[in-house]
Scaffold this active site. Sequence first.
Site, mmCIF file in Angstrom:
data_model
loop_
_atom_site.group_PDB
_atom_site.id
_atom_site.type_symbol
_atom_site.label_atom_id
_atom_site.label_comp_id
_atom_site.label_asym_id
_atom_site.label_seq_id
_atom_site.Cartn_x
_atom_site.Cartn_y
_atom_site.Cartn_z
ATOM 1 N N CYS A 1 0.840 -1.188 0.000
ATOM 2 C CA CYS A 1 0.000 0.000 0.000
ATOM 3 C C CYS A 1 0.881 1.246 0.000
ATOM 4 O O CYS A 1 1.917 1.288 0.648
ATOM 5 C CB CYS A 1 -0.951 0.090 1.181
ATOM 6 S SG CYS A 1 -2.191 -1.194 1.211
ATOM 7 N N HIS B 1 17.367 -37.738 0.958
ATOM 8 C CA HIS B 1 16.340 -38.189 1.902
ATOM 9 C C HIS B 1 14.945 -37.908 1.367
ATOM 10 O O HIS B 1 14.004 -37.738 2.139
ATOM 11 C CB HIS B 1 16.562 -37.539 3.273
ATOM 12 C CG HIS B 1 17.852 -37.972 3.891
ATOM 13 N ND1 HIS B 1 18.021 -39.209 4.463
ATOM 14 C CD2 HIS B 1 19.060 -37.355 3.960
ATOM 15 C CE1 HIS B 1 19.279 -39.331 4.883
ATOM 16 N NE2 HIS B 1 19.926 -38.207 4.582
ATOM 17 N N GLU C 1 19.099 -17.935 -0.368
ATOM 18 C CA GLU C 1 18.898 -16.635 -1.004
ATOM 19 C C GLU C 1 18.867 -16.766 -2.529
ATOM 20 O O GLU C 1 18.031 -16.153 -3.202
ATOM 21 C CB GLU C 1 19.993 -15.652 -0.553
ATOM 22 C CG GLU C 1 19.927 -14.281 -1.183
ATOM 23 C CD GLU C 1 18.609 -13.522 -0.946
ATOM 24 O OE1 GLU C 1 17.780 -13.997 -0.155
ATOM 25 O OE2 GLU C 1 18.418 -12.477 -1.589
ATOM 26 N N ARG D 1 6.287 -0.641 -3.960
ATOM 27 C CA ARG D 1 5.870 -1.208 -2.683
ATOM 28 C C ARG D 1 4.927 -2.390 -2.880
ATOM 29 O O ARG D 1 4.677 -3.149 -1.960
ATOM 30 C CB ARG D 1 5.172 -0.136 -1.840
ATOM 31 C CG ARG D 1 6.082 1.024 -1.474
ATOM 32 C CD ARG D 1 5.306 2.155 -0.872
ATOM 33 N NE ARG D 1 4.771 1.819 0.424
ATOM 34 C CZ ARG D 1 5.405 1.930 1.569
ATOM 35 N NH1 ARG D 1 6.633 2.389 1.577
ATOM 36 N NH2 ARG D 1 4.850 1.611 2.708
ATOM 37 N N LYS E 1 7.106 -4.530 -1.352
ATOM 38 C CA LYS E 1 8.468 -4.234 -0.908
ATOM 39 C C LYS E 1 8.570 -4.252 0.599
ATOM 40 O O LYS E 1 9.520 -4.750 1.174
ATOM 41 C CB LYS E 1 8.883 -2.859 -1.451
ATOM 42 C CG LYS E 1 10.294 -2.429 -1.057
ATOM 43 C CD LYS E 1 11.327 -3.281 -1.755
ATOM 44 C CE LYS E 1 12.750 -2.943 -1.369
ATOM 45 N NZ LYS E 1 13.680 -4.019 -1.760
ATOM 46 N N LYS F 1 15.699 -15.698 -4.801
ATOM 47 C CA LYS F 1 15.805 -14.698 -5.879
ATOM 48 C C LYS F 1 15.229 -15.257 -7.167
ATOM 49 O O LYS F 1 14.485 -14.595 -7.869
ATOM 50 C CB LYS F 1 17.275 -14.302 -6.124
ATOM 51 C CG LYS F 1 17.846 -13.313 -5.162
ATOM 52 C CD LYS F 1 17.389 -11.891 -5.345
ATOM 53 C CE LYS F 1 16.333 -11.431 -4.408
ATOM 54 N NZ LYS F 1 16.475 -11.414 -3.002
ATOM 55 N N ASN G 1 -3.163 2.677 4.849
ATOM 56 C CA ASN G 1 -2.168 1.617 4.764
ATOM 57 C C ASN G 1 -2.100 0.969 6.133
ATOM 58 O O ASN G 1 -1.888 1.662 7.131
ATOM 59 C CB ASN G 1 -0.810 2.234 4.373
ATOM 60 C CG ASN G 1 0.322 1.221 4.398
ATOM 61 O OD1 ASN G 1 0.083 0.020 4.472
ATOM 62 N ND2 ASN G 1 1.542 1.714 4.323
ATOM 63 N N GLY G 2 -2.293 -0.355 6.201
ATOM 64 C CA GLY G 2 -2.240 -1.050 7.488
ATOM 65 C C GLY G 2 -3.427 -1.981 7.616
ATOM 66 O O GLY G 2 -4.115 -2.271 6.636
ATOM 67 N N GLU H 1 11.260 -15.705 -6.840
ATOM 68 C CA GLU H 1 10.409 -14.515 -6.702
ATOM 69 C C GLU H 1 10.374 -13.645 -7.961
ATOM 70 O O GLU H 1 9.347 -13.060 -8.262
ATOM 71 C CB GLU H 1 10.775 -13.684 -5.470
ATOM 72 C CG GLU H 1 12.090 -12.974 -5.543
ATOM 73 C CD GLU H 1 12.392 -12.159 -4.305
ATOM 74 O OE1 GLU H 1 11.471 -11.614 -3.682
ATOM 75 O OE2 GLU H 1 13.594 -12.058 -3.958
ATOM 76 N N TRP I 1 -2.734 -2.981 -1.747
ATOM 77 C CA TRP I 1 -2.311 -4.383 -1.802
ATOM 78 C C TRP I 1 -3.337 -5.126 -0.967
ATOM 79 O O TRP I 1 -3.381 -4.966 0.255
ATOM 80 C CB TRP I 1 -0.899 -4.520 -1.227
ATOM 81 C CG TRP I 1 -0.247 -5.844 -1.474
ATOM 82 C CD1 TRP I 1 0.475 -6.212 -2.570
ATOM 83 C CD2 TRP I 1 -0.229 -6.968 -0.583
ATOM 84 N NE1 TRP I 1 0.939 -7.496 -2.421
ATOM 85 C CE2 TRP I 1 0.527 -7.983 -1.223
ATOM 86 C CE3 TRP I 1 -0.753 -7.230 0.672
ATOM 87 C CZ2 TRP I 1 0.752 -9.221 -0.640
ATOM 88 C CZ3 TRP I 1 -0.533 -8.472 1.254
ATOM 89 C CH2 TRP I 1 0.211 -9.448 0.597
HETATM 90 C C1 F6R Z 1 13.169 -10.817 -1.033
HETATM 91 C C2 F6R Z 1 12.806 -9.749 -0.135
HETATM 92 C C3 F6R Z 1 12.074 -10.097 1.099
HETATM 93 C C4 F6R Z 1 12.540 -9.197 2.263
HETATM 94 C C5 F6R Z 1 11.637 -9.440 3.485
HETATM 95 C C6 F6R Z 1 12.078 -8.622 4.676
HETATM 96 O O1 F6R Z 1 13.880 -10.339 -2.140
HETATM 97 O O2 F6R Z 1 13.049 -8.596 -0.404
HETATM 98 O O3 F6R Z 1 12.192 -11.444 1.420
HETATM 99 O O4 F6R Z 1 13.869 -9.487 2.552
HETATM 100 O O5 F6R Z 1 10.314 -9.123 3.156
HETATM 101 O O6 F6R Z 1 11.995 -7.258 4.391
HETATM 102 P P1 F6R Z 1 12.764 -6.201 5.283
HETATM 103 O O7 F6R Z 1 14.225 -6.458 5.107
HETATM 104 O O8 F6R Z 1 12.335 -4.872 4.777
HETATM 105 O O9 F6R Z 1 12.333 -6.451 6.702
#
Ligand code: F6R
Length: 591
Positions: free
Chosen positions: A2, A490, A467, A27, A586, A471, A99-100, A474, A75
Amino acid sequence: MCGIVGYVGEQHPKEFLIDGLKKLEYRGYDSSGIAIKNSDNIQIIKSTGKISDLEDKVNNENLINSKLGIAHTRWATHGEANETNAHPHKVGRTTLVHNGIIENATDLKNKLVNEGVVFRSETDTEVACAVINNYYNGDPIKAITEAIKTLKGSYAFGILFEDQDKLYAVRKDSPLIVGIGEGENYIASDIAAIIKYTDKYMLLEDDEVVELTKDEVKVYKDGVKIDKEVQTSTMTIEDANKGNYKHFMLKEIMEEPIVLQRTLNKYINDMDKMVDISSYEEIHIVACGSALYAGMIGKCLLEEKANIKCMTECASEYRYKKIIYDRKTLVILVSQSGETADTIAAMRKAHEEGIDTLAIVNVKTSTIAREAKQTLFIEAGPEIAVATTKAYLLQVAMFSLIALKAAHSKGLEDNYNEILKEAKSLPDYLRKVLNDKDTFAGVGKEIKDARDAFYIGRGVDYAMCEEGSLKLKEVSYTHSDAYQAGELKHGTISLIEEGVPVFAIITNDKIKDKTESNVIEVESRQARIYTITNDPSIMNHHFKYVVEKLSDYFQPILIVPPLQLIGYYTALERGLDIDKPRNLAKSVTVE
Ligand code: F6R
C-alpha cells in the site's frame, strides 16, 4: 505494501498524485485510486491493475477544479482487488486512504451496521472511515483523535473532510511522512514519492495528527499542538530513477560495490565504531525472507568464528513462540525497510522481556531504527526493486564485521589485521564479479524454460543457496528449492530428472568433498550442474564460475551477486515485470 500520497497547494493535484503513486509502485499493489476535492465537490476515481490504467481513467474524466487530493495504491488484505474495495473510501463527510490493518474492524463494523451505517466494500478501511466520520462534527483534529482511540491495529491515513479545504493524516505502526514544499505540502508513504518536489520532511510518531494547508503544517498529539523538527533527506532524484538501466533490480545489483565501500568505510578504519557483542552468551537473529537468509550467514560466522551460541528464526514464528531467555541474550533484528510488521513485533517482544536488541537496518527513519536499543545502519540508499539485492549484500557484510569484531575481542582471530585489509579490496573483487554479468545472462538464457531448479550447499553455502533460490523464484517464477546438500537423498532426489538445473555452491574447504559427492549423485541422474565456487580445482560438470578465494568472513559477498544476476536474467528472458513481481510488496507492513 500500500502506498499513500496527498497534496495541498496551488496546483491541480492530479500530476503530483499520479507521479507519487508511480514512485510508490515498487511497494506492491493490485489496485489504486485518487480523490480530489474543492469546496463544492469531491471526485473519486479508482482502477484495478496498473497505475497507468488509473492514469488513463483520470485523463478521460472531466476533472473538477481542485488544489487538494489524496491517492492510494492498494495491496489487498480485506476483500479482493476490485474497484469497490480500492481506496479512497467515503463515508458521510469523510474520505480516506489507508495503509495497514484494522484488527477490530469486524466488531466495529457490526456495531456501526446496527447503528444504520451502510458499507459498500469488504474493507477494514471503510470501517475506519465510518468511525472517523461518526466522531466528526466539524472539528477534524478532535474526530481523528477520538477515532484512533477505538481503532486497534496499524494505520497510516490520509483524510479529507467534505467541508474542510485542508489535508489531514495520522499514523501508527505504518509509515507516513509529511513533505514540506513551497506554497504546497504533501504526505507520502516514503520520501521517494516527494523527492522530485522537496527534500524537506517531518516524521510523524504514532498517533500524531497532522493538518496541512498550502502554507502551514500543524501537528497535534492528544489534541494539543506540538512542535516538530523538519529534516532534510539525502535521497537524490537519480536514486528514485532507473537511469540507463532497464530495471531497478539490475541498477541496484550494479551499485553493490559502491554501497559496500560506503558501508565498510565507516568501520574498517576504526573498528571501535563496530558494536561488540562478544559478551553475550546467546544470539537470536530474527528477520523475514532475504533478511533472515543474511542472518543465517551471520549465525554461521558467529558460531564458527566467535564461538557464540546463535539461532535464527523467522519473525512471524518468533513473535508467537515460547522463547526461553535463560542466558545473557541479544536479539538481532535484520530489516531493510525497518517496517516489516513481524520483525517489529519480534523486537517489541524482546523489549517486553527486558532483552537487548540490535537492529541492522537500511531506512533510518523507520520504526525498527527508532525503537531498537542499538542500530547499525547499512548504507544501501533507497532500494526500489521489490526483490532485495544491495541491501541483502550489506546485511551480510554487517554480519561479517560483527563476527570479526566479536572474534577479535575474544582473542579468537589471529589474522584480524589481514582480514581488515582484505575488506578494503572487497569492492574491487565484487566489481570483477559484476563485470562478468553476461556470463550469468547466459545462464538465464539456458534455464529460462526450466520448471524447477535446486540449490545445494553445506553450512554457510547452504545459507547462500536459500537466497539464490528465493531470488530465482520470486522474480522469474521458476519453482526452486534450497537444500543442505546432504539432505537431498532423503526424499527430494526423486525430483531430479534429465536437464533439471542444480546450482551447487562450494566454498567451504572443510566439507567441499562432501558437497562434490552430492553433486555427482545428482549429475548421475542427469541434472545439469552449475557450480559457483572459490576453488579452481573443483570439477566442472556443465558450468563453473570461480570467484576470488577470500577469508570465511567475506567469501559470501562474492558468491551472492552471481545468484542475484541469475535470478534477474532468467526473469528477463521470461519477459516478466522484474521490479514488481506478482503478489509481492516491498515492505510487508501487515502480518
Ligand atoms: C526478497 C525480499 C524479502 C525481504 C523481506 C524482509 O527479495 O526482499 O524477502 O527481505 O520481506 O523485508 P525487510 O528487510 O524490509 O524487513
